[in-house]
Design a protein around this motif. Structure first.
Motif, PDB file in Angstrom:
ATOM      1  N   GLY A   1       0.818  -1.213   0.000  1.00 44.69           N
ATOM      2  CA  GLY A   1       0.000   0.000   0.000  1.00 44.69           C
ATOM      3  C   GLY A   1       0.849   1.259   0.000  1.00 44.69           C
ATOM      4  N   SER A   2       0.264   2.345  -0.468  1.00 40.82           N
ATOM      5  CA  SER A   2       0.989   3.626  -0.559  1.00 40.82           C
ATOM      6  C   SER A   2       1.621   4.017   0.777  1.00 40.82           C
ATOM      7  N   SER A   3       0.866   3.840   1.866  1.00 41.96           N
ATOM      8  CA  SER A   3       1.373   4.321   3.158  1.00 41.96           C
ATOM      9  C   SER A   3       2.609   3.540   3.603  1.00 41.96           C
TER      10      SER A   3
ATOM     11  N   VAL B   1       2.089  -5.973  -6.658  1.00 43.35           N
ATOM     12  CA  VAL B   1       1.065  -4.972  -6.970  1.00 43.35           C
ATOM     13  C   VAL B   1       1.405  -3.773  -6.105  1.00 43.35           C
ATOM     14  N   SER B   2       1.838  -2.701  -6.734  1.00 42.36           N
ATOM     15  CA  SER B   2       2.277  -1.545  -5.950  1.00 42.36           C
ATOM     16  C   SER B   2       1.393  -0.330  -6.167  1.00 42.36           C
ATOM     17  N   SER B   3       0.906   0.204  -5.070  1.00 44.89           N
ATOM     18  CA  SER B   3       0.274   1.516  -5.087  1.00 44.89           C
ATOM     19  C   SER B   3       1.401   2.547  -4.998  1.00 44.89           C
ATOM     20  N   GLY B   4       1.042   3.790  -4.931  1.00 48.72           N
ATOM     21  CA  GLY B   4       2.054   4.817  -4.732  1.00 48.72           C
ATOM     22  C   GLY B   4       2.224   5.761  -5.899  1.00 48.72           C
ATOM     23  N   ALA B   5       1.508   5.501  -7.017  1.00 50.63           N
ATOM     24  CA  ALA B   5       1.661   6.387  -8.173  1.00 50.63           C
ATOM     25  C   ALA B   5       1.150   7.796  -7.847  1.00 50.63           C
ATOM     26  N   ILE B   6      -0.011   7.843  -7.218  1.00 53.52           N
ATOM     27  CA  ILE B   6      -0.563   9.168  -6.899  1.00 53.52           C
ATOM     28  C   ILE B   6       0.349   9.876  -5.890  1.00 53.52           C
ATOM     29  N   ALA B   7       0.774   9.124  -4.870  1.00 52.78           N
ATOM     30  CA  ALA B   7       1.662   9.716  -3.861  1.00 52.78           C
ATOM     31  C   ALA B   7       2.950  10.235  -4.510  1.00 52.78           C
ATOM     32  N   ALA B   8       3.523   9.452  -5.428  1.00 57.55           N
ATOM     33  CA  ALA B   8       4.754   9.883  -6.102  1.00 57.55           C
ATOM     34  C   ALA B   8       4.496  11.126  -6.952  1.00 57.55           C
TER      35      ALA B   8
ATOM     36  N   GLY C   1     -11.357   0.014  -8.097  1.00 53.74           N
ATOM     37  CA  GLY C   1     -11.716   0.724  -6.873  1.00 53.74           C
ATOM     38  C   GLY C   1     -10.510   0.929  -5.991  1.00 53.74           C
ATOM     39  N   ASP C   2      -9.730  -0.094  -5.828  1.00 53.35           N
ATOM     40  CA  ASP C   2      -8.546   0.001  -4.970  1.00 53.35           C
ATOM     41  C   ASP C   2      -7.616  -1.152  -5.310  1.00 53.35           C
ATOM     42  N   ASN C   3      -6.366  -1.027  -4.850  1.00 52.37           N
ATOM     43  CA  ASN C   3      -5.372  -2.041  -5.206  1.00 52.37           C
ATOM     44  C   ASN C   3      -5.491  -3.324  -4.390  1.00 52.37           C
TER      45      ASN C   3
ATOM     46  N   VAL D   1       2.501  -4.444 -10.956  1.00 52.61           N
ATOM     47  CA  VAL D   1       1.165  -4.100 -11.440  1.00 52.61           C
ATOM     48  C   VAL D   1       0.606  -2.900 -10.691  1.00 52.61           C
ATOM     49  N   ASN D   2      -0.108  -2.070 -11.414  1.00 57.79           N
ATOM     50  CA  ASN D   2      -0.909  -1.017 -10.790  1.00 57.79           C
ATOM     51  C   ASN D   2      -2.157  -0.856 -11.636  1.00 57.79           C
ATOM     52  N   GLU D   3      -3.118  -0.141 -11.111  1.00 58.39           N
ATOM     53  CA  GLU D   3      -4.286   0.162 -11.921  1.00 58.39           C
ATOM     54  C   GLU D   3      -3.862   1.214 -12.947  1.00 58.39           C
ATOM     55  N   ASN D   4      -4.480   1.146 -14.149  1.00 56.50           N
ATOM     56  CA  ASN D   4      -4.194   2.167 -15.154  1.00 56.50           C
ATOM     57  C   ASN D   4      -5.009   3.414 -14.786  1.00 56.50           C
ATOM     58  N   ASP D   5      -4.452   4.167 -13.846  1.00 52.50           N
ATOM     59  CA  ASP D   5      -5.225   5.246 -13.209  1.00 52.50           C
ATOM     60  C   ASP D   5      -5.708   6.328 -14.176  1.00 52.50           C
ATOM     61  N   THR D   6      -4.993   6.531 -15.274  1.00 55.25           N
ATOM     62  CA  THR D   6      -5.385   7.594 -16.214  1.00 55.25           C
ATOM     63  C   THR D   6      -6.782   7.379 -16.771  1.00 55.25           C
TER      64      THR D   6
HETATM   65  N1  GLU Z   1      -3.472   3.196  -8.044  1.00 60.97           N
HETATM   66  C1  GLU Z   1      -3.303   4.087  -6.927  1.00 60.97           C
HETATM   67  C2  GLU Z   1      -1.870   4.617  -6.876  1.00 60.97           C
HETATM   68  O1  GLU Z   1      -0.967   4.005  -7.398  1.00 60.97           O
HETATM   69  C3  GLU Z   1      -3.526   3.409  -5.605  1.00 60.97           C
HETATM   70  C4  GLU Z   1      -4.828   2.782  -5.372  1.00 60.97           C
HETATM   71  C5  GLU Z   1      -4.864   2.087  -4.020  1.00 60.97           C
HETATM   72  O2  GLU Z   1      -3.951   2.256  -3.209  1.00 60.97           O
HETATM   73  O3  GLU Z   1      -5.793   1.354  -3.748  1.00 60.97           O
HETATM   74  O4  GLU Z   1      -1.632   5.623  -6.279  1.00 60.97           O
END
Ligand code: GLU
Length: 266
Positions: A15-17, A51-58, A150-152, A136-141
């Motif tokens: 997760g991002s955190s 499966v890595s979140s963090g794109a928005i945070a980055a 919805g979430d990772n 892997v990440n969601e294709n957020d665009t």
């Molecule tokens: N795809 C989002 C990101 O990389 C995260 C979604 C999630 O954490 O559930 O920032």
């Protein structure tokens, strides 16, 4: 002791955190440690997906925004900026451990459309054959409510089902599933294992949310439902525990373990 000797294919979600500082900027040391643990897991002879979140945070950090924006277009723009930065960092650290990586961006419709699903599946299989760790990440665009996961947490469960993983590990900022929100009820005990996701288990998830990511315990239970239905075991564990993956695979009973339904009934 848990026995993971039969686990040959594992999906790990972070997760991002767990890869950012409290100020939202990327925590390089944590990303480095994660890359090292995953490369080592791969060296032990297992297929590994991250499966890595963090794109928005980055992206928030790269764009010098004060906090995570609330509008969809702003979040998607931040993810578009951040995804490249995130993968670049993973590339740097994995390279240090001589591990090749790939980037895979998915939306939910890919999982639902048989032809796209098969293409994605074949790509994963080929990457495993090449000894690559797909990230892997969601294709957020382009992800909207209609085609988004919805979430990772849920994305990682769908990926685990797609690649027929033996185990899904959700690394989070919490030790596991507690009988009540530990922030409000510090006495609440943590469950070591869940054999069936009952209404009672769902109720335990409450509505805990962290500021940086999008998931809480609810989305982890939803992920557990998807994974266990597909016959896949799932573990929720704390990313901040030292050597977490090594210890999990050594059999230490960390986190909350969800048992997948027997494959023939899944
Ligand atoms: N795809 C989002 C990101 O990389 C995260 C979604 C999630 O954490 O559930 O920032």
């Amino acid at each position: 002791m848990r026995d993971f000797s039969r686990v040959k294919r594992v999906v790990v979600k972070i997760g991002s955190s767990s890869i950012t500082h409290e100020n939202g900027r990327l925590a390089l040391r944590k990303i480095d440690l994660l890359a090292k643990e995953l490369a080592d897991l791969h060296n032990s002879g297992r297929d590994v997906v991250l499966v890595s979140s963090g794109a928005i945070a980055a992206g928030v950090s790269a764009l010098h925004l004060k906090k995570k924006p609330s509008r969809t277009a702003q979040k998607q723009a931040a993810a578009a900026v951040g995804q490249g930065a995130l993968i670049q960092l993973y590339e740097k650290f994995f390279l240090e451990y001589r591990q090749s990586i790939a980037q895979i961006l998915l939306t939910k419709d890919v999982m639902d459309e048989p032809c796209q699903r098969e293409n994605a599946m074949n790509t994963f299989e080929q990457l495993f054959a090449y000894g690559v760790i797909p990230i892997v990440n969601e294709n957020d665009t382009i992800a909207t409510d209609e085609i988004g996961f919805g979430d990772n947490d849920r994305l990682s469960a769908y990926v685990a089902a797609l690649v027929q993983a033996d185990l899904l590990i959700l690394l989070s900022d919490i030790d596991g599933l507690y009988t009540a929100d530990p922030a409000k009820n510090p006495e609440a005990p943590m469950l070591k294992e869940v054999r069936e996701i009952t209404g009672e288990v769902e109720a335990m998830a409450g509505s805990s949310h962290s500021d940086v990511g999008t998931g809480g315990m609810i989305t982890k239970i939803l992920a557990a439902q998807i994974a266990t239905e597909a016959g896949i075991d799932m573990l929720i564990a704390n990313a901040a525990e030292p050597d977490i993956l090594e210890r999990v695979f050594d059999g230490e009973a960390l986190g909350t373990y969800f048992y997948g339904k027997p494959k023939d009934r899944a």
